[in-house]
Motif scaffolding. Structure first.
Motif, PDB file in Angstrom:
ATOM      1  N   PRO A   1       0.851  -1.199   0.000  1.00 30.79           N
ATOM      2  CA  PRO A   1       0.000   0.000   0.000  1.00 30.79           C
ATOM      3  C   PRO A   1       0.883   1.245   0.000  1.00 30.79           C
ATOM      4  N   GLN A   2       0.475   2.285  -0.716  1.00 25.78           N
ATOM      5  CA  GLN A   2       1.341   3.449  -0.891  1.00 25.78           C
ATOM      6  C   GLN A   2       0.998   4.598   0.038  1.00 25.78           C
ATOM      7  N   GLY A   3      -0.025   4.436   0.884  1.00 23.53           N
ATOM      8  CA  GLY A   3      -0.343   5.455   1.883  1.00 23.53           C
ATOM      9  C   GLY A   3      -0.770   6.796   1.311  1.00 23.53           C
ATOM     10  N   LEU A   4      -1.560   6.768   0.238  1.00 26.23           N
ATOM     11  CA  LEU A   4      -1.990   8.021  -0.391  1.00 26.23           C
ATOM     12  C   LEU A   4      -3.351   8.460   0.156  1.00 26.23           C
ATOM     13  N   THR A   5      -3.620   9.754   0.079  1.00 27.78           N
ATOM     14  CA  THR A   5      -4.961  10.262   0.392  1.00 27.78           C
ATOM     15  C   THR A   5      -5.894   9.930  -0.780  1.00 27.78           C
ATOM     16  N   ASN A   6      -7.207  10.043  -0.539  1.00 25.23           N
ATOM     17  CA  ASN A   6      -8.173   9.778  -1.619  1.00 25.23           C
ATOM     18  C   ASN A   6      -7.913  10.672  -2.825  1.00 25.23           C
ATOM     19  N   LYS A   7      -7.579  11.930  -2.571  1.00 21.79           N
ATOM     20  CA  LYS A   7      -7.331  12.872  -3.664  1.00 21.79           C
ATOM     21  C   LYS A   7      -6.078  12.467  -4.449  1.00 21.79           C
ATOM     22  N   GLU A   8      -5.046  12.007  -3.741  1.00 25.92           N
ATOM     23  CA  GLU A   8      -3.834  11.568  -4.437  1.00 25.92           C
ATOM     24  C   GLU A   8      -4.112  10.314  -5.268  1.00 25.92           C
ATOM     25  N   VAL A   9      -4.913   9.403  -4.707  1.00 23.17           N
ATOM     26  CA  VAL A   9      -5.294   8.209  -5.465  1.00 23.17           C
ATOM     27  C   VAL A   9      -6.042   8.621  -6.736  1.00 23.17           C
ATOM     28  N   LEU A  10      -6.989   9.523  -6.573  1.00 25.72           N
ATOM     29  CA  LEU A  10      -7.774  10.014  -7.707  1.00 25.72           C
ATOM     30  C   LEU A  10      -6.867  10.556  -8.807  1.00 25.72           C
ATOM     31  N   ASP A  11      -5.974  11.461  -8.426  1.00 23.52           N
ATOM     32  CA  ASP A  11      -5.139  12.128  -9.425  1.00 23.52           C
ATOM     33  C   ASP A  11      -4.147  11.165 -10.074  1.00 23.52           C
ATOM     34  N   VAL A  12      -3.570  10.268  -9.278  1.00 21.24           N
ATOM     35  CA  VAL A  12      -2.561   9.386  -9.865  1.00 21.24           C
ATOM     36  C   VAL A  12      -3.221   8.353 -10.784  1.00 21.24           C
ATOM     37  N   VAL A  13      -4.411   7.900 -10.436  1.00 22.28           N
ATOM     38  CA  VAL A  13      -5.100   6.943 -11.322  1.00 22.28           C
ATOM     39  C   VAL A  13      -5.458   7.634 -12.640  1.00 22.28           C
ATOM     40  N   ASN A  14      -5.969   8.868 -12.554  1.00 27.28           N
ATOM     41  CA  ASN A  14      -6.270   9.581 -13.794  1.00 27.28           C
ATOM     42  C   ASN A  14      -5.004   9.856 -14.603  1.00 27.28           C
ATOM     43  N   TYR A  15      -3.901  10.056 -13.895  1.00 28.47           N
ATOM     44  CA  TYR A  15      -2.629  10.261 -14.594  1.00 28.47           C
ATOM     45  C   TYR A  15      -2.215   8.999 -15.366  1.00 28.47           C
ATOM     46  N   VAL A  16      -2.239   7.852 -14.695  1.00 30.26           N
ATOM     47  CA  VAL A  16      -1.773   6.641 -15.395  1.00 30.26           C
ATOM     48  C   VAL A  16      -2.766   6.203 -16.473  1.00 30.26           C
ATOM     49  N   LEU A  17      -4.044   6.506 -16.271  1.00 29.55           N
ATOM     50  CA  LEU A  17      -5.037   6.134 -17.294  1.00 29.55           C
ATOM     51  C   LEU A  17      -4.881   6.962 -18.567  1.00 29.55           C
ATOM     52  N   ASN A  18      -4.169   8.107 -18.444  1.00 32.76           N
ATOM     53  CA  ASN A  18      -4.087   9.016 -19.589  1.00 32.76           C
ATOM     54  C   ASN A  18      -2.661   9.399 -19.975  1.00 32.76           C
ATOM     55  N   SER A  19      -1.689   8.572 -19.606  1.00 40.04           N
ATOM     56  CA  SER A  19      -0.303   8.865 -19.951  1.00 40.04           C
ATOM     57  C   SER A  19       0.243   7.819 -20.916  1.00 40.04           C
ATOM     58  N   TRP A  20       1.356   8.142 -21.550  1.00 39.40           N
ATOM     59  CA  TRP A  20       2.113   7.196 -22.396  1.00 39.40           C
ATOM     60  C   TRP A  20       1.234   6.565 -23.484  1.00 39.40           C
ATOM     61  N   GLY A  21       0.284   7.325 -23.979  1.00 37.39           N
ATOM     62  CA  GLY A  21      -0.596   6.788 -25.021  1.00 37.39           C
ATOM     63  C   GLY A  21      -1.820   6.077 -24.485  1.00 37.39           C
TER      64      GLY A  21
END
Ligand code: HEC
Length: 138
Positions: free
Chosen positions: A102-122
């Motif tokens: 587990p990476q110990g992120l807040t809900n907002k950090e989880v939200l942003d990082v998931v949207n980041y990986v869903l929309n990066s590198w093509g």
């Protein structure tokens, strides 16, 4: 002094106007500011294993770029970013059977990082909302 304040306020309005234009009309797009926050979380939390360009490390860390596993299920992506995972998975035909803590992120950090990986590198993985994250975390 008064004029400076008015000037700064005007800049603020211009900046905000520029950001919402073209984005606010489409709820399905990740806003540039959210994307930037997600990139920050990724670069401080995920990059060591999944690498800067999301390709992972063969046999050890699965790829996020063009990952059939990631892109198949957005809710599962939230759960992994928040709680980590373990056990055997197959990503783009390769077997991984290790542990992501587990990476110990807040809900907002989880939200942003998931949207980041869903929309990066093509990746064209769509978007998750804070409500999606909260539904899984609570
Ligand atoms: C310490 C290394 C490490 C870190 C840091 C890490 N992961 Fe992982 N991640 C892994 C491993 C290892 C697996 C595969 C676990 C298994 O075999 O069950 C994995 C699996 C995944 C998967 C599912 C498989 C895939 O490739 O689609 C996703 C999604 C994921 N991680 C996202 C993230 C995100 C987002 C972060 C940052 C918040 C992150 N990981 C941080 C090591 C890591």
């Amino acid at each position: 002094m008064k004029y400076i304040a008015v000037f700064i306020f005007s800049l603020f309005l211009i900046a905000c106007g520029g950001e919402t234009e073209g984005w606010a009309t489409d709820d399905m797009l990740v806003q540039p500011s959210e994307f930037a926050s997600g990139e920050k979380v990724y670069m401080s939390t995920c990059v060591a294993c999944h690498q800067k360009d999301g390709v992972g490390l063969e046999g050890a860390f699965p790829p996020l770029a063009n990952s059939d596993y990631l892109l198949a299920d957005k809710n599962r992506a939230i759960e992994i970013a928040a709680n980590g995972m373990e056990g055997e998975i197959i990503v783009n035909g390769d077997v991984y059977n290790t542990v992501m803590a587990p990476q110990g992120l807040t809900n907002k950090e989880v939200l942003d990082v998931v949207n980041y990986v869903l929309n990066s590198w093509g990746n064209d993985g769509g978007k998750v909302t804070l409500a999606d994250v909260e539904a899984i975390m609570n």
